[in-house]
Design a protein around this motif. Structure first.
Motif, PDB file in Angstrom:
ATOM      1  N   GLU A 173       0.807  -1.218   0.000  1.00 49.34           N
ATOM      2  CA  GLU A 173       0.000   0.000   0.000  1.00 49.34           C
ATOM      3  C   GLU A 173       0.841   1.270   0.000  1.00 49.34           C
ATOM      4  OE1 GLU A 173      -3.243   0.188  -0.265  1.00 49.34           O
ATOM      5  OE2 GLU A 173      -3.516  -1.989  -0.279  1.00 49.34           O
ATOM      6  N   ASN A 174       2.002   1.235   0.653  1.00 49.48           N
ATOM      7  CA  ASN A 174       2.771   2.473   0.802  1.00 49.48           C
ATOM      8  C   ASN A 174       4.237   2.182   1.078  1.00 49.48           C
ATOM      9  OD1 ASN A 174       3.014   1.920   3.647  1.00 49.48           O
ATOM     10  ND2 ASN A 174       0.952   2.748   3.905  1.00 49.48           N
ATOM     11  N   ARG A 175       5.010   3.249   1.207  1.00 49.89           N
ATOM     12  CA  ARG A 175       6.460   3.127   1.376  1.00 49.89           C
ATOM     13  C   ARG A 175       6.837   2.477   2.703  1.00 49.89           C
ATOM     14  NH1 ARG A 175       9.081   7.622  -1.885  1.00 49.89           N
ATOM     15  NH2 ARG A 175      10.779   7.626  -0.366  1.00 49.89           N
ATOM     16  N   VAL A 176       6.020   2.690   3.714  1.00 48.07           N
ATOM     17  CA  VAL A 176       6.331   2.088   5.011  1.00 48.07           C
ATOM     18  C   VAL A 176       6.277   0.571   4.909  1.00 48.07           C
ATOM     19  CG1 VAL A 176       5.682   1.931   7.432  1.00 48.07           C
ATOM     20  CG2 VAL A 176       5.445   4.098   6.234  1.00 48.07           C
ATOM     21  N   GLN A 177       5.249   0.047   4.259  1.00 41.82           N
ATOM     22  CA  GLN A 177       5.147  -1.389   4.077  1.00 41.82           C
ATOM     23  C   GLN A 177       6.316  -1.913   3.242  1.00 41.82           C
ATOM     24  OE1 GLN A 177       1.248  -2.268   2.513  1.00 41.82           O
ATOM     25  NE2 GLN A 177       0.198  -1.526   4.343  1.00 41.82           N
ATOM     26  N   ALA A 178       6.728  -1.128   2.252  1.00 42.36           N
ATOM     27  CA  ALA A 178       7.874  -1.534   1.446  1.00 42.36           C
ATOM     28  C   ALA A 178       9.137  -1.592   2.301  1.00 42.36           C
ATOM     29  CB  ALA A 178       8.063  -0.555   0.286  1.00 42.36           C
ATOM     30  N   ALA A 179       9.298  -0.630   3.190  1.00 41.48           N
ATOM     31  CA  ALA A 179      10.470  -0.614   4.068  1.00 41.48           C
ATOM     32  C   ALA A 179      10.453  -1.815   5.016  1.00 41.48           C
ATOM     33  CB  ALA A 179      10.507   0.682   4.861  1.00 41.48           C
ATOM     34  N   LEU A 180       9.274  -2.131   5.543  1.00 41.49           N
ATOM     35  CA  LEU A 180       9.157  -3.295   6.419  1.00 41.49           C
ATOM     36  C   LEU A 180       9.565  -4.570   5.681  1.00 41.49           C
ATOM     37  CD1 LEU A 180       5.774  -2.583   8.242  1.00 41.49           C
ATOM     38  CD2 LEU A 180       8.030  -2.656   9.295  1.00 41.49           C
ATOM     39  N   LEU A 181       9.090  -4.715   4.453  1.00 46.67           N
ATOM     40  CA  LEU A 181       9.420  -5.911   3.685  1.00 46.67           C
ATOM     41  C   LEU A 181      10.915  -5.978   3.407  1.00 46.67           C
ATOM     42  CD1 LEU A 181       8.612  -8.432   2.143  1.00 46.67           C
ATOM     43  CD2 LEU A 181       8.175  -6.989   0.139  1.00 46.67           C
ATOM     44  N   ALA A 182      11.517  -4.837   3.126  1.00 45.16           N
ATOM     45  CA  ALA A 182      12.962  -4.813   2.851  1.00 45.16           C
ATOM     46  C   ALA A 182      13.740  -5.290   4.076  1.00 45.16           C
ATOM     47  CB  ALA A 182      13.395  -3.415   2.458  1.00 45.16           C
ATOM     48  N   HIS A 183      13.318  -4.860   5.263  1.00 46.38           N
ATOM     49  CA  HIS A 183      13.974  -5.304   6.489  1.00 46.38           C
ATOM     50  C   HIS A 183      13.726  -6.789   6.740  1.00 46.38           C
ATOM     51  CE1 HIS A 183      15.530  -1.555   8.341  1.00 46.38           C
ATOM     52  NE2 HIS A 183      14.591  -0.980   7.632  1.00 46.38           N
ATOM     53  N   GLU A 184      12.466  -7.218   6.587  1.00 44.15           N
ATOM     54  CA  GLU A 184      12.117  -8.617   6.816  1.00 44.15           C
ATOM     55  C   GLU A 184      12.904  -9.543   5.905  1.00 44.15           C
ATOM     56  OE1 GLU A 184       7.917  -9.029   6.137  1.00 44.15           O
ATOM     57  OE2 GLU A 184       7.546  -7.168   7.211  1.00 44.15           O
ATOM     58  N   SER A 185      13.165  -9.083   4.669  1.00 44.19           N
ATOM     59  CA  SER A 185      13.805  -9.917   3.668  1.00 44.19           C
ATOM     60  C   SER A 185      15.325  -9.918   3.774  1.00 44.19           C
ATOM     61  CB  SER A 185      13.388  -9.451   2.266  1.00 44.19           C
ATOM     62  OG  SER A 185      11.979  -9.468   2.149  1.00 44.19           O
TER      63      SER A 185
END
Length: 228
Positions: free
Chosen positions: A210-222
């Motif tokens: 949905e947004n950049r925050v979710q993208a950042a979370l995924l980048a960290h998780e991955s």
């Protein structure tokens, strides 16, 4: 352009303090206030602010559920939905990841300096994410400690999702996860801001976010970002 803000917090003194900060800025204005989640949903629909500053823990409907209701139930004919900036303290971290998953555009500590709060409102109003790197690392720690599936979503997870991106998009995602603005990403990668914005939008679509925050979370998780 003046950014209109809806303040949501169950403590009147907190709302007064936040209002005082915003009232001193010519480009920011308080459109209204709410003391709990149900009222926040009603006022957001009535006032249609640019930004909702949302407390997490409130009596009745909490900030997480209010965020979900505002963004998921926004009428298509009402124009773009407001951006939600979540206010938190570290002891509320377990709630913050859920608010971000619900579509919040950023998070900020309640004890942040006044100028940082004002900047956060401007950042999310501009369509970017408020990602303080130190707070992001703490949040990621809480998020990754959740039981498998607690974040739900039923989507592919981990590094495999990033295989959907090109090498250049991974470069952009890494800098998004580090909290960089489009302007700074453009400078670091030798791109135009318009090109960066286009790439960020493409990343969100490809990853189903949905947004950049979710993208950042995924980048960290991955594991794309080194949190050490």
């Amino acid at each position: 352009m003046t950014v209109s803000v809806l303040l949501v917090d169950d403590q009147e003194m907190v709302r007064a303090a936040l209002r005082a900060v915003l009232d001193r800025r010519e480009d920011l204005t308080v459109a209204g206030e709410a003391a709990e989640g149900d009222q926040a949903v009603r006022e957001a629909l009535r006032l249609r602010p640019d930004v909702v500053v949302m407390d997490v823990r409130m009596p009745g409907v909490n900030g997480v559920e209010a965020t979900r209701r505002i963004l998921a139930g926004w009428p298509p004919d009402a124009g773009p939905p407001p951006r939600v900036l979540v206010l938190t303290t570290f002891d509320l971290d377990e709630y913050v990841h859920a608010a971000l998953r619900a579509g919040a555009s950023g998070f900020l500590l309640k004890n942040s300096p006044a100028e940082e709060f004002a900047r956060a409102v401007r950042v999310v109003a501009a369509g970017e994410a408020m990602l303080a790197p130190s707070v992001t690392r703490r949040l990621i720690g809480v998020f990754t400690a959740l039981p498998a599936g607690a974040a739900g979503a039923g989507r592919p997870s981990g590094r495999g999702r990033l295989d959907l991106l090109t090498a250049r998009e991974l470069d952009v995602l890494l800098l998004v996860a580090r909290g960089h603005s489009n302007q700074r990403i453009a400078a670091e990668l030798g791109l135009t801001q318009a090109n960066v914005k286009s790439r960020v939008n493409r990343i969100l679509v490809r990853l189903g976010l949905e947004n950049r925050v979710q993208a950042a979370l995924l980048a960290h998780e991955s594991g794309l970002v080194d949190d050490a």
